[in-house]
Design a protein around this motif. Structure first.
Motif, mmCIF file in Angstrom:
data_model
loop_
_atom_site.group_PDB
_atom_site.id
_atom_site.type_symbol
_atom_site.label_atom_id
_atom_site.label_comp_id
_atom_site.label_asym_id
_atom_site.label_seq_id
_atom_site.Cartn_x
_atom_site.Cartn_y
_atom_site.Cartn_z
ATOM 1 N N GLN A 73 14.727 -12.161 -6.710
ATOM 2 C CA GLN A 73 14.561 -12.230 -5.252
ATOM 3 C C GLN A 73 14.908 -10.906 -4.579
ATOM 4 O O GLN A 73 14.372 -10.587 -3.507
ATOM 5 N N LYS A 74 15.780 -10.126 -5.190
ATOM 6 C CA LYS A 74 16.168 -8.844 -4.606
ATOM 7 C C LYS A 74 14.962 -7.924 -4.412
ATOM 8 O O LYS A 74 14.973 -7.045 -3.555
ATOM 9 N N SER A 75 13.927 -8.136 -5.199
ATOM 10 C CA SER A 75 12.719 -7.319 -5.075
ATOM 11 C C SER A 75 11.892 -7.688 -3.845
ATOM 12 O O SER A 75 11.009 -6.939 -3.437
ATOM 13 N N LYS A 76 12.157 -8.883 -3.274
ATOM 14 C CA LYS A 76 11.397 -9.454 -2.150
ATOM 15 C C LYS A 76 9.980 -9.876 -2.559
ATOM 16 O O LYS A 76 9.116 -10.072 -1.719
ATOM 17 N N GLY A 77 9.788 -10.045 -3.873
ATOM 18 C CA GLY A 77 8.496 -10.496 -4.375
ATOM 19 C C GLY A 77 8.423 -11.988 -4.610
ATOM 20 O O GLY A 77 7.352 -12.521 -4.903
ATOM 21 N N GLU A 125 3.121 -6.316 -3.489
ATOM 22 C CA GLU A 125 3.525 -4.909 -3.465
ATOM 23 C C GLU A 125 4.984 -4.750 -3.866
ATOM 24 O O GLU A 125 5.357 -3.795 -4.551
ATOM 25 N N ALA A 126 5.816 -5.689 -3.431
ATOM 26 C CA ALA A 126 7.236 -5.638 -3.793
ATOM 27 C C ALA A 126 7.417 -5.772 -5.301
ATOM 28 O O ALA A 126 8.241 -5.071 -5.910
ATOM 29 N N LEU A 127 6.650 -6.660 -5.921
ATOM 30 C CA LEU A 127 6.755 -6.853 -7.366
ATOM 31 C C LEU A 127 6.271 -5.623 -8.127
ATOM 32 O O LEU A 127 6.759 -5.321 -9.219
ATOM 33 N N LYS A 128 5.318 -4.886 -7.546
ATOM 34 C CA LYS A 128 4.826 -3.674 -8.197
ATOM 35 C C LYS A 128 5.899 -2.589 -8.262
ATOM 36 O O LYS A 128 5.801 -1.661 -9.080
#
Length: 360
Positions: A296-300, A333-336
């Motif tokens: 979750q810290k990635s916001k993905g 995009e966050a996961l990338k």
């Protein structure tokens, strides 16, 4: 080299073990899978053409009960079977992926002086890894935050070994791509509570005119009832008790609703698919919540705990994603931004280094 991979138990143990086994085989090593004899193992390893050893074993229950005696005896037998097999055909190393299926091979290997490499998939180590770490040369981890939980002189971050086919290009999906597609999955064993909430949410959306279709990996026990619920409501669906070729499902998913086992988290990151993670509340040491929070810290991804989740809340979130595609675009995009870690190669390299006694 002759390498043993102890990966019996659930899909979360089998698939990363199989990924490492395939790569080591490609590197011309002789690899043997050590399994626990569960039904899910035969399905998950159906494409494996190498040797397999089944040693049995049962996990210890939480607390002490009559079941504890049965489990302890089964683990003792697993150690004995492993020792007898290794004494006749000793491997150069044992790689263990955690869970009760690792206990027999790891202890037998230690007794026989065979080096052991452990891999912990989750943020918070399981009881098996915690106990077996004293017998290991190296403990590899999937999340760097796990460093603080493992007491061992040699802890190495590798990431989670993924199946080679998880990112493959898919020519044919599971369902006709007509509508917004939600992939729902509860892990290799399914998740009854999540199934109930998700089915109600999807049917609610359909009845309110939201054009949604679903690929639902329900687990074998719930497969029939889940399929009937969708069909009775008219939701376009594909319902499967289990799916080995996950790339076909991921290739069509606009949004995933899933538990947060380590394998699921790693695959979602690799495929860059936005998700709602619903951690299994009964998971040992609440490790699924820790996994979910780490991703979750990635916001993905979005984390929704089961105690706070109902069909209305879930359906509203899905509806918001459908009506506002930019929400999912931002999550992708966050996961990338999460770097690839080449975990399978890293762990295979460590195995070779341990056997060759170069850097350990």
């Amino acid at each position: 080299m002759r390498i043993g991979i102890a990966c019996g138990g659930t899909g979360g143990h089998i698939f990363p073990g199989l990924a490492v086994a395939q790569l080591l085989t490609n590197r011309k090593h002789d690899v043997v899978l050590w399994l626990a004899g569960r039904d899910v193992e035969s399905v998950s390893t159906s494409g494996w053409i190498g040797s397999v050893v089944s040693i049995g074993g049962k996990g210890l229950p939480v607390g002490f009960s009559l079941r504890s005696f049965t489990a302890i005896w089964s683990l003792f037998c697993a150690v004995a079977k492993s020792w007898l097999r290794m004494r006749k055909q000793p491997p150069d190393a044992i790689v263990a992926m955690g869970g009760y299926g690792s206990v027999g091979p790891v202890i037998a290997a230690y007794i026989l002086g065979i080096p052991v490499i452990l891999h912990e998939a989750n943020v918070i180590p399981g009881r098996a890894i915690e106990f077996l770490s004293k017998f290991a040369k190296i403990v590899a981890i999937s999340f760097d935050i796990s460093m603080q939980y493992i007491k061992h002189p040699k802890v190495v971050f590798t990431g989670f070994p993924l199946r080679q086919d998880i990112n493959k290009n898919v020519s044919e999906g599971l369902i006709a791509t007509k509508y917004f597609t939600v992939l729902i999955m509860g892990g290799s064993q399914g998740a009854h509570a999540l199934n109930e909430i998700a089915v109600s949410a999807i049917c609610r959306l359909h009845l309110h005119g939201i054009p949604v279709q679903v690929i639902h990996l329900s687990g074998v026990k719930d497969e029939t009832i889940v399929r009937k619920a969708y069909e009775n409501t008219g939701v376009p669906c594909v319902v499967l008790g289990f799916l080995k070729d996950m790339a076909r499902a991921y290739s069509q998913a606009d949004l995933v609703i899933a538990r947060s086992g380590a394998a699921t988290c790693a695959e979602l990151i690799a495929r860059r698919i936005p998700a709602v993670l619903v951690p299994l509340p009964t998971a040992m040491r609440n490790h699924q919540l820790a996994n979910a929070r780490a991703v979750q810290k990635s916001k993905g991804v979005v984390v929704m705990e089961e105690k706070d989740l109902d069909p209305e809340r879930l359906s509203e979130f899905i509806k918001g994603c459908y009506r506002n595609p930019e929400i999912l675009d931002k999550m992708k995009e966050a996961l990338k931004n999460i770097p690839e870690n080449n975990a399978t190669e890293r762990l295979a390299d460590i195995v070779e280094e341990v056997v060759q006694d170069k850097t350990v």
